[in-house]
Design a protein around this motif. Structure first.
Motif: not given
Length: 781
Positions: A24, A29-30
């Protein structure tokens, strides 16, 4: 923010099933946005056909991802296959390093030094190409294995594991050096190692990293430099040629060679100069050798033996070409040398098996070849190389200068000793006034031979002159000066000068010698001297000293030795100061000891103690004068005297009234016949009728001259010693001299006749006038 590794789990369909916090942070991007979606949706460009290409196992490659904010990320990724519970492929664990870490990985992989990473249980995790080359095993063959399972069980390897464990347990870096084997290099190397802990983002230690630098060249360079420094301190501690060669051997074995020898040319060990033309086949003397094996069982030439090296052998080439010659097993020169050794000493051939490298270096100093040193390696695994040749030449050069210095010192010492021995009396002249014993010991110090001398000089009238002197300094110049002074003393003594006058003339001579040599300081050529005259008829000893130690006197009925009470005069060469004589009447059998300061110089800090030692030694009972001289030297001198020593012992004798006849002669020509008849009667009483004709003629001529040209009172004296001595004294100070009478001269032939008929004649000045004397040999002499 710390950079941490990013990990994603991708199943066999290519869908993302796991997403780490590092992923992440790297992509933005989580996890909830990417888990459950195809991994291809994260790509910024189509995946190249060669990307992550590998036949089996772990795959490496570079992919382009799209960051959440839209910019492109080019990442180096590693895909490790995963297995399910049933053993079937379950997907891949993909690891990506942050940007910039790629260069660190490349640096790790491409580093010239050996680098590796171990887990906390000392198992391999990563190795770079250099480490794999040293070990000789690819990375796949080592990853996950315990270190000691991959190497031999040696002390250096056990120490390596101990240091890995220390870093794992303490979390502190370690730096150390080790001499250890490298399997792929087939020999031991010297390594400089550094170990440090590796930590994750949380600070937890996860592994131990290692960098090993091959410092073998630096190590041997330091060793060679250390040997050179040690050689400077330990070679040449003495001025002895053989000992200097032995010191060179002790430096070489065992640290530089398993066996070493030093052979010197014949003239180096003698007092000769080098030959003008060097021969091709030169004979060498073995002066030193040493082996790591006790007893040197493989040596072909023992110390003290001679040899000639065959022309192809490296030692012969080194002597001819003047530089170090390297030779390895199998080379023609090496084979020739080994064959010559085996032929000369076949019993040592088994001990020479395994010899693989040698170096021969000439010993050259001041442009002259003195010999050759040979170093051989057997147990040492490494062959000699170019750096060893440079080192050998430097070491040999230093040793050769020391050997040449020792040779030159030995030659100068031998020359000075020969010169001094030629100038000192080899056999003392016969005389009846004294028993004499003498000793001369040259010093063994580095200063060289000194200028000590002694002499016993027969004088007229049965008297004897005694002299002991010491010239300042050492070496040939001091010996030469000593010879000049001894000759001067003999010349002045022959003139029959009293001791104080003789020293005055000698003092002037030393001053003139200093001026001739251009020396501003006369003291540089100074000397000390004691001169004495003993008369056996009157039993009187007259002596004077010029800066010299006073003699000791041992009376026949005395309790011990005592110093003669002298008025001390200045050393010779000071000039302008008087010398005073002292006169003693000695009983027959008295012992007088004259010596140089070398006899007591070792007690310079305690002169009274030195005098006491000498006094006790001279007072000891002895069977003879020679035994007493030996006892004095043994009791007083140390084992290694620091200066020359001259000792002259004399025991006095007396000529009694039965051996001396004296007549007072009135100054009238008629008395010549009277004293002539009286002399004949005395000779008859002594049983010397055979000498009567010559003696009566001599008496007539000398008495006639005294009456005609001298001044009364006139006295005639006959002395029966080892020769028959005739003396005529008067109060005139005019000395006679020989001249050739012409045909019509009425006189002038008397002294010429005396000179022809007697053994020797002369005149001497006395306090009251002069004495003319003549000596005849006795019939039974």
């Amino acid at each position: 923010m710390d950079r941490v590794a990013a990990v994603a789990i991708i199943d066999t369909r290519g869908w993302v099933t796991g997403w780490s916090e590092g992923a992440r942070l790297l992509t933005g991007h989580p996890a909830e946005a990417v888990v459950g979606r195809p991994a291809t949706e994260l790509l910024a460009a189509e995946l190249p056909a060669a990307a992550l290409a590998a036949r089996t196992g772990t795959r490496h490659g570079t992919v382009a991802l799209r960051h959440r904010d839209g910019h492109r990320l080019d990442l180096a990724v590693t895909a490790c296959p995963l297995e399910g519970g049933d053993g079937r492929p379950a997907g891949y664990a993909v690891t990506a390093e942050p940007p910039g870490v790629t260069f660190a990985a490349q640096a790790f992989e491409q580093a010239s030094m050996s680098m590796s990473v171990f887990d906390l249980q000392q198992r391999y995790l990563r190795l770079n190409a250099a480490a794999c080359k040293v070990i000789g095993v690819p990375e796949e063959g080592l990853t996950g294995r315990f270190f000691l399972d991959t190497v031999a069980d040696t002390e250096s390897n056990r120490g390596f594991v101990r240091h890995l464990r220390e870093v794992a347990e303490t979390g502190l870096p370690v730096r150390y050096e080790s001499f250890a084997a490298a399997p792929a290099l087939n020999r031991e190397h010297f390594w400089s190692l550094e170990m440090w802990p590796l930590r994750d983002a949380s600070g937890t230690q996860t592994a131990v990293a290692l960098a090993a630098y091959d410092s073998n060249e630096q190590y041997w360079a330091r060793r060679r430099l250390a040997l050179l420094n040690e050689a400077a301190a330990h070679i040449g501690t003495t001025l002895d040629v053989v000992r200097t060669a032995e010191e060179l051997i002790e430096i070489l074995v065992p640290r530089y060679a398993d066996f070493a020898t030093v052979d010197l040319l014949d003239w180096v060990l003698g007092a000769d100069e080098p030959p003008m033309v060097a021969a091709d086949d030169v004979e060498l003397h073995r002066v030193a050798c040493k082996s790591t094996r006790p007893g040197s069982p493989g040596v072909a030439v023992r110390v003290g033996e001679t040899q000639i090296y065959p022309p192809p052998a490296p030692p012969a080439c080194a002597l001819r070409e003047g530089h170090a010659i390297l030779s390895q097993a199998g080379e023609p020169g090496f084979r020739a040398w080994l064959a010559d050794r085996d032929e000369r000493a076949p019993q040592g051939a088994p001990f020479r098996e395994g010899v693989h490298s040698m170096i021969a270096v000439p010993l050259r100093a001041r442009g002259t070849t003195l010999g050759v040193a040979v170093c051989v390696r057997l147990a040492h695994p490494e062959d000699y190389g170019p750096d060893d040749a440079v080192f050998a030449e430097e070491l040999a050069s230093r040793a050769a200068v020391c050997i040449d210095n020792a040779r030159r010192f030995a030659r100068e010492r031998s020359t000075a000793l020969a010169l001094q021995h030629s100038l000192l009396p080899s056999g003392l002249p016969g005389q009846a006034a004294l028993d004499v014993a003498h000793r001369y010991l040259p010093c063994g110090s580095l200063a060289g031979i000194g200028g000590d001398w002694f002499d016993v000089i027969p004088l007229s009238g049965g008297r004897v002159g005694l002299v002991v002197g010491d010239v300042v300094g050492h070496g040939i110049s001091s010996s030469a000066t000593m010879g000049r002074l001894r000759t001067a003393v003999r010349t002045l003594a022959d003139v029959d000068l009293p001791p104080d006058e003789l020293l005055t003339h000698l003092d002037d001579l030393v001053t003139h010698l200093a001026a001739e040599n251009g020396r501003e300081e006369v003291a540089e050529i100074g000397a000390t001297c004691v001169y004495a005259v003993y008369d056996p008829v009157s039993r009187r000893l007259t002596l004077a000293t010029a800066g010299h130690p006073a003699p000791f006197l041992v009376l026949p009925d005395g309790d011990g030795a005592e110093l003669v009470p002298l008025t001390a005069g200045p050393p010779l060469g000071i000039g302008g100061l008087p010398f005073e004589a002292t006169e003693l009447e000695l009983p027959e059998g008295s012992v007088v000891a004259l010596f140089t300061d070398g006899l007591v110089a070792h007690r310079a800090g305690n002169p009274d103690g030195a005098d006491d030692e000498l006094r006790r030694a001279l007072g000891a009972s002895a069977d003879s004068l020679d035994a007493l001289a030996d006892g004095v030297l043994k009791a007083v001198l140390p084992d290694q005297p620091g200066d020359d020593v001259a000792l002259l012992l004399v025991r006095t004798r007396a000529l009694g009234a039965d051996r001396v006849a004296t007549w007072d002669v009135p100054a009238h020509p008629a008395q010549v016949a009277v004293v002539r008849q009286a002399a004949g009667e005395q000779l008859a009483a002594w049983g010397l009728e055979e000498t009567a004709f010559v003696t009566e003629l001599v008496v007539s001529e000398l008495v006639t001259n005294a009456i005609r040209y001298g001044e009364p009172p006139i006295q005639l004296r006959l002395i029966r010693d080892r020769a028959l001595i005739c003396e005529v004294s008067d109060t005139s100070s005019t000395s006679p001299h020989l001249r050739r009478a012409h045909a019509y001269d009425e006189g002038g032939r008397g002294l010429l006749l005396v000179a022809q008929l007697t053994q020797r004649w002369g005149s001497r000045q006395t306090a009251a006038g002069k004495t003319i004397w003549a000596e005849q040999p006795l019939p039974d002499a």
